[in-house]
Design a protein around this motif. Structure first.
Motif, PDB file in Angstrom:
ATOM      1  N   THR A  90      -7.016   4.304 -11.743  1.00  0.00           N
ATOM      2  CA  THR A  90      -6.033   3.982 -12.654  1.00  0.00           C
ATOM      3  C   THR A  90      -5.360   2.600 -12.295  1.00  0.00           C
ATOM      4  OG1 THR A  90      -4.143   4.785 -10.964  1.00  0.00           O
ATOM      5  CG2 THR A  90      -5.288   6.491 -12.488  1.00  0.00           C
ATOM      6  N   GLY A  91      -4.472   2.057 -13.610  1.00  0.00           N
ATOM      7  CA  GLY A  91      -3.820   0.825 -13.224  1.00  0.00           C
ATOM      8  C   GLY A  91      -4.715  -0.303 -13.763  1.00  0.00           C
TER       9      GLY A  91
ATOM     10  N   ASN B 204       0.788  -1.227   0.015  1.00  0.00           N
ATOM     11  CA  ASN B 204       0.082   0.059   0.145  1.00  0.00           C
ATOM     12  C   ASN B 204       0.961   1.064  -0.154  1.00  0.00           C
ATOM     13  OD1 ASN B 204      -2.947  -0.994   1.319  1.00  0.00           O
ATOM     14  ND2 ASN B 204      -1.201  -2.099   1.897  1.00  0.00           N
ATOM     15  N   ARG B 205       0.365   2.258  -0.664  1.00  0.00           N
ATOM     16  CA  ARG B 205       1.035   3.584  -0.557  1.00  0.00           C
ATOM     17  C   ARG B 205       0.130   4.429  -0.409  1.00  0.00           C
ATOM     18  NH1 ARG B 205       6.111   5.573  -2.339  1.00  0.00           N
ATOM     19  NH2 ARG B 205       6.682   3.631  -2.945  1.00  0.00           N
TER      20      ARG B 205
ATOM     21  N   GLU C  85      -1.925  -3.169 -10.175  1.00  0.00           N
ATOM     22  CA  GLU C  85      -1.721  -1.884  -9.898  1.00  0.00           C
ATOM     23  C   GLU C  85      -2.942  -1.118  -9.849  1.00  0.00           C
ATOM     24  OE1 GLU C  85       1.312   2.056 -11.065  1.00  0.00           O
ATOM     25  OE2 GLU C  85       1.570  -0.141 -11.730  1.00  0.00           O
TER      26      GLU C  85
ATOM     27  N   ARG D 252      -2.741   3.971  -3.403  1.00  0.00           N
ATOM     28  CA  ARG D 252      -2.183   3.115  -4.381  1.00  0.00           C
ATOM     29  C   ARG D 252      -1.890   1.579  -3.642  1.00  0.00           C
ATOM     30  NH1 ARG D 252      -1.215   6.139  -8.525  1.00  0.00           N
ATOM     31  NH2 ARG D 252      -0.721   8.324  -8.391  1.00  0.00           N
TER      32      ARG D 252
ATOM     33  N   TYR E 201      -0.488  -2.338  -4.882  1.00  0.00           N
ATOM     34  CA  TYR E 201       0.043  -2.862  -6.047  1.00  0.00           C
ATOM     35  C   TYR E 201       0.784  -4.167  -5.614  1.00  0.00           C
ATOM     36  CZ  TYR E 201       3.907  -0.027  -3.836  1.00  0.00           C
ATOM     37  OH  TYR E 201       4.565   0.389  -2.888  1.00  0.00           O
TER      38      TYR E 201
ATOM     39  N   THR F 275      -4.427   9.938  -2.038  1.00  0.00           N
ATOM     40  CA  THR F 275      -4.591   8.894  -3.082  1.00  0.00           C
ATOM     41  C   THR F 275      -4.135   7.540  -2.743  1.00  0.00           C
ATOM     42  OG1 THR F 275      -4.327  10.418  -4.943  1.00  0.00           O
ATOM     43  CG2 THR F 275      -3.723   8.227  -5.351  1.00  0.00           C
TER      44      THR F 275
ATOM     45  N   GLY G 117      -4.517   2.744  -8.766  1.00  0.00           N
ATOM     46  CA  GLY G 117      -4.650   3.982  -8.093  1.00  0.00           C
ATOM     47  C   GLY G 117      -5.941   4.522  -7.882  1.00  0.00           C
TER      48      GLY G 117
END
Length: 198
Positions: free
Chosen positions: A143-144, A40-41, A163, A186, A188, A184, A165
């Motif tokens: 996204t992704g 996670n980000r 991935e 993210r 992945y 946001t 977003g």
């Protein structure tokens, strides 16, 4: 001479039959162990980020349920990521699916793109609190992609990567001041040799 040839032939047939019978009794070899990476980000508007990696990597369950519906659930110590491929999208592949045509890249369904095939839900657990994000139902744009790179049709194992977003989300980390500013999220990683059933 004829008896000798007949004897060799009979011995060869007997040995072949015995070996074939032995092979039938052999247990099939075990599937390779599944493997998953899930990270996670959480990115703030100023570009700074929390990076939360899964330690250790794990997969709790994965299955293809029914005809033309892939469900893959990836689980880490902080995150549960539910990924479905919309049954309507896979119905076009049903006949090919039996031959292994599951490979490909699948876009995430979102509020602005309701016909994209990969449906995703995200749960984030941290410090005793759980935040639930039904991304595909509530987020305007994601996204992704989800990409399936290998499908072993004999063993029904899939491998791939993903991935994702999701912009403009509430901060799921407890202690965030009034849960603002929006962040946001993210997510992945990759998965290998995940058992599915068709």
């Amino acid at each position: 001479m004829l008896n000798s040839t007949r004897g060799w032939l009979l011995a060869a047939l007997t040995a072949t039959s015995f070996l074939a019978a032995c092979r039938k009794d052999e247990a099939p070899s075990a599937d390779p162990a599944p493997y998953c990476e899930l990270a996670n980000r959480i990115v703030r508007p100023d570009g700074s980020a929390y990076v939360i990696t899964n330690d250790p990597p794990s997969i709790r369950s994965a299955a293809v349920l029914g005809t033309g519906a892939l469900k893959l659930e990836l689980v880490s110590s902080t995150t549960v990521l539910h990924i479905d491929i919309d049954a309507a999208q896979l119905k076009r592949r049903d006949s090919a699916l039996r031959g292994g045509d599951l490979l490909g890249t699948y876009a995430w369904k979102s509020f602005d793109r309701p016909n994209d095939p990969a449906v995703v839900h995200y749960q984030f657990r941290w410090d005793g609190a759980t935040s639930v994000f039904p991304f595909s139902e509530t987020t305007p744009q994601l996204t992704g992609n989800l990409t399936i790179t290998a499908y072993d049709a004999k063993r029904h194992l899939i491998s791939g990567r993903y991935e994702l977003g999701a912009p403009s989300q509430l901060n799921p980390l407890p202690g965030s001041v009034a849960m603002f500013p929006l962040v946001t999220i993210r997510v992945y990683g990759k998965f290998d040799n995940v058992k599915v059933a068709i």
